[in-house]
Design a protein around this motif. Structure first.
Motif, short mmCIF file in Angstrom:
data_model
loop_
_atom_site.label_atom_id
_atom_site.label_comp_id
_atom_site.label_asym_id
_atom_site.label_seq_id
_atom_site.Cartn_x
_atom_site.Cartn_y
_atom_site.Cartn_z
N SER A 229 -29.57 11.53 5.87
CA SER A 229 -28.70 12.11 4.20
C SER A 229 -27.22 12.43 3.76
CB SER A 229 -29.82 13.27 3.76
OG SER A 229 -29.31 13.95 2.99
N ALA A 230 -26.93 13.06 5.33
CA ALA A 230 -24.84 13.37 5.26
C ALA A 230 -24.66 11.93 5.40
CB ALA A 230 -24.91 14.18 6.29
N ARG A 231 -24.88 10.72 6.04
CA ARG A 231 -24.51 9.70 6.01
C ARG A 231 -24.44 8.73 5.13
NH1 ARG A 231 -27.38 6.94 10.69
NH2 ARG A 231 -25.77 5.61 10.62
N LEU A 232 -25.71 9.29 4.18
CA LEU A 232 -25.82 8.28 2.73
C LEU A 232 -24.93 8.37 2.72
CD1 LEU A 232 -29.44 8.17 3.86
CD2 LEU A 232 -27.79 6.17 2.75
N VAL A 233 -24.51 10.23 1.94
CA VAL A 233 -24.17 10.31 0.76
C VAL A 233 -22.33 10.46 1.69
CG1 VAL A 233 -23.11 12.99 0.23
CG2 VAL A 233 -25.30 13.17 0.53
N GLU A 234 -21.90 10.11 2.37
CA GLU A 234 -20.31 9.87 2.77
C GLU A 234 -20.68 8.47 2.03
OE1 GLU A 234 -18.36 11.83 3.84
OE2 GLU A 234 -19.02 13.36 3.21
N LEU A 235 -21.79 7.40 2.72
CA LEU A 235 -21.43 6.52 1.75
C LEU A 235 -21.28 5.99 0.91
CD1 LEU A 235 -21.84 3.35 1.79
CD2 LEU A 235 -24.45 3.50 1.65
N MET A 236 -22.30 7.03 -0.02
CA MET A 236 -21.76 6.96 -1.87
C MET A 236 -20.49 6.90 -2.26
SD MET A 236 -24.48 9.54 -4.37
CE MET A 236 -24.46 9.25 -6.55
N ARG A 237 -20.06 8.58 -1.45
CA ARG A 237 -18.64 8.68 -2.25
C ARG A 237 -17.64 7.84 -1.46
NH1 ARG A 237 -16.96 14.46 1.00
NH2 ARG A 237 -15.51 14.75 -0.77
N TRP A 238 -17.70 7.17 0.06
CA TRP A 238 -16.93 6.47 0.19
C TRP A 238 -17.06 4.99 -1.26
CZ3 TRP A 238 -18.79 1.19 1.38
CH2 TRP A 238 -18.06 0.14 1.95
N ALA A 239 -18.05 4.74 -1.62
CA ALA A 239 -18.11 3.18 -2.47
C ALA A 239 -17.27 4.04 -3.89
CB ALA A 239 -19.59 3.45 -2.75
N ALA A 240 -17.94 5.32 -4.02
CA ALA A 240 -17.58 6.23 -5.56
C ALA A 240 -16.05 6.08 -5.52
CB ALA A 240 -17.70 7.30 -5.91
N VAL A 241 -15.23 5.76 -4.69
CA VAL A 241 -14.15 5.91 -5.32
C VAL A 241 -13.40 4.75 -5.35
CG1 VAL A 241 -11.81 5.84 -3.91
CG2 VAL A 241 -13.25 7.68 -3.15
N GLN A 242 -14.41 3.44 -4.65
CA GLN A 242 -13.13 2.48 -5.36
C GLN A 242 -14.45 1.84 -6.42
OE1 GLN A 242 -14.42 -1.25 -1.42
NE2 GLN A 242 -15.20 1.09 -0.45
N SER A 243 -15.13 2.57 -7.01
CA SER A 243 -16.01 2.18 -8.16
C SER A 243 -14.53 2.28 -9.31
CB SER A 243 -17.19 3.03 -8.50
OG SER A 243 -17.03 4.30 -8.49
N GLU A 244 -14.18 3.52 -8.84
CA GLU A 244 -12.82 3.63 -9.76
C GLU A 244 -13.74 4.15 -10.87
OE1 GLU A 244 -11.18 0.18 -10.58
OE2 GLU A 244 -10.50 -0.46 -8.63
N ASP A 245 -14.64 4.91 -11.27
CA ASP A 245 -15.58 5.47 -11.85
C ASP A 245 -15.37 6.66 -11.87
OD1 ASP A 245 -17.57 6.28 -14.05
OD2 ASP A 245 -18.91 4.89 -12.93
N PRO A 246 -15.56 7.77 -12.74
CA PRO A 246 -14.94 9.26 -12.62
C PRO A 246 -16.74 9.66 -12.64
CG PRO A 246 -14.49 8.75 -14.92
CD PRO A 246 -13.97 7.39 -14.16
N VAL A 247 -17.44 8.58 -13.27
CA VAL A 247 -18.82 9.13 -13.90
C VAL A 247 -18.91 9.18 -12.17
CG1 VAL A 247 -20.79 9.55 -15.01
CG2 VAL A 247 -18.90 9.18 -16.41
N THR A 248 -19.03 7.88 -11.57
CA THR A 248 -19.57 7.71 -10.26
C THR A 248 -19.37 8.14 -9.45
OG1 THR A 248 -20.26 5.25 -10.96
CG2 THR A 248 -19.82 5.75 -8.98
N ALA A 249 -18.30 9.22 -8.92
CA ALA A 249 -17.51 9.53 -8.49
C ALA A 249 -18.08 11.67 -9.07
CB ALA A 249 -15.81 10.30 -8.95
N ALA A 250 -18.58 12.06 -9.68
CA ALA A 250 -19.34 12.37 -10.52
C ALA A 250 -20.71 13.16 -10.25
CB ALA A 250 -19.18 13.43 -12.35
N THR A 251 -21.15 11.78 -10.29
CA THR A 251 -22.72 12.26 -9.35
C THR A 251 -22.63 12.03 -8.26
OG1 THR A 251 -23.40 10.39 -11.02
CG2 THR A 251 -24.39 11.03 -9.23
N ALA A 252 -21.71 11.12 -7.77
CA ALA A 252 -21.27 11.84 -6.05
C ALA A 252 -20.94 13.41 -4.83
CB ALA A 252 -20.40 10.43 -4.74
N ALA A 253 -20.86 13.55 -6.65
CA ALA A 253 -20.36 14.60 -5.91
C ALA A 253 -21.03 15.97 -6.48
CB ALA A 253 -18.93 15.37 -6.78
N TYR A 254 -22.14 15.70 -7.29
CA TYR A 254 -23.49 16.27 -7.81
C TYR A 254 -24.37 16.03 -6.10
CZ TYR A 254 -28.01 17.01 -9.69
OH TYR A 254 -29.05 17.63 -10.19
#
Length: 392
Positions: free
Chosen positions: A175-200
């Motif tokens: 799970s922790a590895r998948l969360v890090e993958l999500m955060r890595w992708a969120a940065v490249q999405s250039e979308d603050p909502v996606t970044a907020a979701t990753a933080a959630y």
């Protein structure tokens, strides 16, 4: 409380079919199974194989675990999928072969994954996760500049859905590895909502480590960085406050929990209840979290949880996972209040709504085990439930 169906897998298939207003012939055609077999399964003369059960579940639009709630087969299939999921993300940052399908087709599959996550249909996610993780990662690595943000959002959303399965089935390292993958992708999405979701979603790692104070700090930093609360962004910020209220309660910070819950309630009143970037938010979600916060704060606050449940229960339009979470947490409060019969009824409702979510939830298992010890002379249904959930 909702009425609960009784009986085995055949009874559950029949009840679900009837709720969908399907005839046995309709189900046979949709599941690519003979009518004779459907009739035999429903009357209990035959047990479906795993493949047949999955075909029937697909035709009915439910997770196989909801139909096979009395067995561990679907749960085992989830756990057996974890190595393939781990392998799919082992080299997430290295370019792979070009994707076989274009982004629009992948987007449709990812949207289905989100629906299954909200509906606690973990077996379906686990079966499709390895391939979809690989495809979305390949799409991101090979995307043109103009398509990279969308491809990155697809990776983040896929990782989030798969993480729900890993986290709830106890595979916290994965799970922790998948969360890090999500955060890595969120940065490249250039979308603050996606970044907020990753933080959630990252909060799960703090829950798993019982690092509640640190998790609260991380969420408060994410709230500061979240977009202005206008439109869908209000839901993103509100969800962060909602999550912060729960982890503040786990950290025994009642003041912070109250402040964040109050802000979540204010923002929830500005949007309609719905799934925003894959997160359910709105007035009903906030109300469900009032119970979660009260139970997280401990026995001294249990009356608040009971008061909420006396005047409100989750409507059917809330995602199954959120509904079952409400009943599991309410059951804990009812147990503390000495209302053991009510506590058991709440656990049964949770199981009916989302069997896999209930079976893997540590609070549900703990409550069932305590009820079994307190009520040793009770009917065998309690013992059966405790055995099903792994509490005895």
């Amino acid at each position: 409380m909702p009425a609960l169906p009784h009986g085995g897998v055949g009874h559950r298939i029949a009840a679900t079919r009837q709720a969908r207003r399907m005839t046995q012939a309709d189900l046979a055609r949709a599941a690519y199974v003979s009518l004779t077999m459907i009739k035999a399964i429903e009357r209990g003369a035959r047990n479906p194989s795993d493949d047949t059960l999955e075909s029937i579940a697909d035709a009915l639009g439910v997770d196989p675990s909801r139909l096979a709630a009395g067995s561990g087969r679907s749960d085992s299939r989830v756990h057996h999928a974890m190595p393939a999921i781990s392998a799919a993300i082992a080299a997430y940052d290295l370019p792979a072969d070009p994707p076989e399908r274009p982004l629009p087709y992948l987007a449709d599959d990812v949207a289905a994954l989100v629906g299954w996550r909200l509906g606690a249909q973990y077996t379906r996610i686990a079966a499709r996760a390895p391939r979809l993780l690989g495809e979305t990662l390949a799409a991101l690595h090979h995307a043109a500049d103009c398509d990279r943000p969308q491809a990155a959002r697809l990776v983040a959303t896929t990782a989030r859905a798969v993480d729900a399965v890993a986290y709830k089935s106890g595979h916290h390292d994965l799970s922790a590895r998948l969360v890090e993958l999500m955060r890595w992708a969120a940065v490249q999405s250039e979308d603050p909502v996606t970044a907020a979701t990753a933080a959630y979603v990252r909060t799960e790692t703090f829950f798993a480590a019982r690092a509640h104070a640190q998790g609260l700090r991380a969420l408060e930093l994410a709230i500061d960085a979240a977009p202005s609360p206008v439109g869908p962004a209000a839901a993103a910020r509100g969800a962060l406050h909602m999550r912060a209220a729960v982890i503040a309660a786990r950290a025994e910070d009642a003041g912070a929990a109250t402040l964040h819950l109050t802000e979540a309630r204010r923002l929830g009143d500005t949007v309609a209840e719905g799934a925003y970037d894959g997160t359910a938010f709105g007035p009903d979600s906030v109300r469900a979290h009032e119970v979660s916060v009260a139970v997280s704060l401990g026995r001294d606050h249990l009356q608040r949880a009971l008061d909420v449940a006396d005047e409100w229960t989750p409507p059917d339009h809330l995602p199954a996972e959120r509904q079952s979470g409400f009943w599991i947490e309410l059951s804990r409060a009812q147990l503390w209040a000495g209302r053991t019969d009510d506590a058991f009824e709440s656990l049964k409702v949770a199981r009916h709504i989302a069997p896999q979510h209930t079976r893997e939830h540590p609070w549900a298992r703990d409550t069932a085990g305590t009820l079994r010890r307190l009520k040793r002379s009770d009917a065998e249904t309690l013992t059966s439930f405790a055995e099903w959930i792994g509490a005895v």
